[in-house]
Design an enzyme around this catalytic site. Structure first.
Site, PDB file in Angstrom:
ATOM      1  N   THR A 108     -96.306   3.605  74.901  1.00  0.00           N
ATOM      2  CA  THR A 108     -96.242   2.192  75.248  1.00  0.00           C
ATOM      3  C   THR A 108     -95.027   1.571  74.585  1.00  0.00           C
ATOM      4  OG1 THR A 108     -97.270   0.013  75.018  1.00  0.00           O
ATOM      5  CG2 THR A 108     -97.875   1.667  73.373  1.00  0.00           C
TER       6      THR A 108
ATOM      7  N   THR B 162     -99.540  -1.882  77.639  1.00  0.00           N
ATOM      8  CA  THR B 162     -99.911  -0.727  78.458  1.00  0.00           C
ATOM      9  C   THR B 162    -101.195  -0.202  77.866  1.00  0.00           C
ATOM     10  OG1 THR B 162     -97.679  -0.040  79.178  1.00  0.00           O
ATOM     11  CG2 THR B 162     -99.236   1.713  78.832  1.00  0.00           C
TER      12      THR B 162
HETATM   13  N1  ASP Z   1     -93.982   0.986  78.841  1.00  0.00           N
HETATM   14  C1  ASP Z   1     -94.386  -0.048  79.741  1.00  0.00           C
HETATM   15  C2  ASP Z   1     -93.332  -0.232  80.782  1.00  0.00           C
HETATM   16  O1  ASP Z   1     -92.161  -0.187  80.456  1.00  0.00           O
HETATM   17  C3  ASP Z   1     -94.638  -1.354  79.079  1.00  0.00           C
HETATM   18  C4  ASP Z   1     -95.329  -1.285  77.758  1.00  0.00           C
HETATM   19  O2  ASP Z   1     -95.896  -0.283  77.400  1.00  0.00           O
HETATM   20  O3  ASP Z   1     -95.336  -2.257  77.020  1.00  0.00           O
HETATM   21  O4  ASP Z   1     -93.673  -0.475  81.913  1.00  0.00           O
END
Ligand code: ASP
Length: 307
Positions: A226, A176
């Site tokens: 994230t 993210t």
């Molecule tokens: N938090 C993000 C999601 O769940 C993915 C990530 O940050 O790695 O969509």
């Protein structure tokens, strides 16, 4: 005027294996983070708003195919890209979010169009794209967003899934981008953008566009997360940091550390976040092996790091 500005960014957290990180990719990653810090800090240095700074920083990260947002977003199990993004302005708690979006070059600008051009906070799919279109934002074809690396990651994930296994490499599965800022007036803002998790079910929405989970800005702090989105949502990760500061009087560092290491980590919530308070303090905690990240404060050189 607080006379101090601060900007912190991330490009995703996870098991970033040193063996997978060639010197070229490592250098390109630092360069991509630096470009985003420069885009945001140029605005803050000139007395611009935290809101404009986080929008500019996230646009730069979305334009960089190394990160999972905008160009370079991961694929759903159906081989499509569905992007989520949110932006929030701390001073007045205005917020805009989009989910399941495809088309606009910069999903974060679509989120901002929802905030500024509609009476709503969150819009999904085609209706969200329509708001971006009405705002005159640039759109791109599927070929612009496609990267071989993310396509290969999907094939690997689907093959593992067919055998009843899951990938141990979180960095392949998700990622993210995000930014938080404190401007010279002490105003705060947060912005987060993502393609979500590789092989996610079509229609799945993560924490990124959920205000109080993956994105939050108020008059005390701004947070962009994230990691394992479902856990960030269930524990209201970003709002929990603001609440600890407001009601317990904790420092930014203490509140952010508590949520990342004592709330998320024990509950399968791998990941991290960047946060800033109205005095320009920054916190960048993570409980995974690495998190692409960086920060810059007025009068200081920018810093970027992976591990
Ligand atoms: N938090 C993000 C999601 O769940 C993915 C990530 O940050 O790695 O969509």
């Amino acid at each position: 005027m607080s006379q101090t500005f601060a900007l912190a960014i991330h490009g995703g957290a996870g098991t970033i294996r040193r063996s997978d990180l060639t010197p070229e990719i490592e250098q390109a990653t630092h360069a991509g983070l630096l470009r985003a810090l420069e885009a945001g800090s140029a605005i803050l240095r000139d007395g611009g708003s935290a809101l404009d700074a986080v929008t500019a920083a996230v646009c730069a990260l979305e334009d960089e195919p190394l990160f999972n947002a905008g160009r370079g977003a991961v694929f759903t199990s159906a081989g499509r890209q569905e992007m989520d993004a949110a932006v929030m302005n701390g001073a007045d708690r205005r917020a805009g979010a989009v989910a399941g979006l495809f088309g606009p070059r910069n999903p974060i600008r679509a989120a901002r169009a929802v905030m500024e051009g509609s009476p709503h906070v969150m819009m999904i799919g085609e209706a969200a794209a329509r708001i971006a279109q009405e705002a005159g934002l640039p759109f791109e074809e599927a070929s612009y967003f496609f990267t071989q690396k993310r396509w290969d990651a999907l094939q690997e994930t689907l093959a593992l899934r067919a055998r009843g296994e899951t990938s141990s490499d979180a960095a392949v599965r998700h990622g993210t981008v995000g930014a938080v800022a404190c401007d010279l007036n002490g105003n705060l803002a947060a912005a987060t953008s993502t393609g979500g998790m590789t092989g996610k079910a079509p229609g799945r929405v993560g924490d990124t566009p959920v205000i109080g989970a993956g994105t939050l800005a108020d008059d005390i702090c701004a947070v962009s997360g994230t990691g394992h989105g479902e856990v960030f949502i269930r524990y209201g990760a970003a709002a929990e940091i603001a609440a600890r500061m407001r009601h317990l009087g904790e420092s930014l560092d203490a509140a952010a550390d508590h949520v990342v290491h004592r709330v998320l980590a024990p509950n399968d919530g791998s990941g991290g976040l960047v946060a800033v308070d109205r005095h320009g303090n920054v916190a960048l905690p993570f409980n995974s092996e690495g998190m692409y990240r960086g920060y810059v404060r007025s009068g200081k050189a920018p810093v970027t790091a992976i591990y």
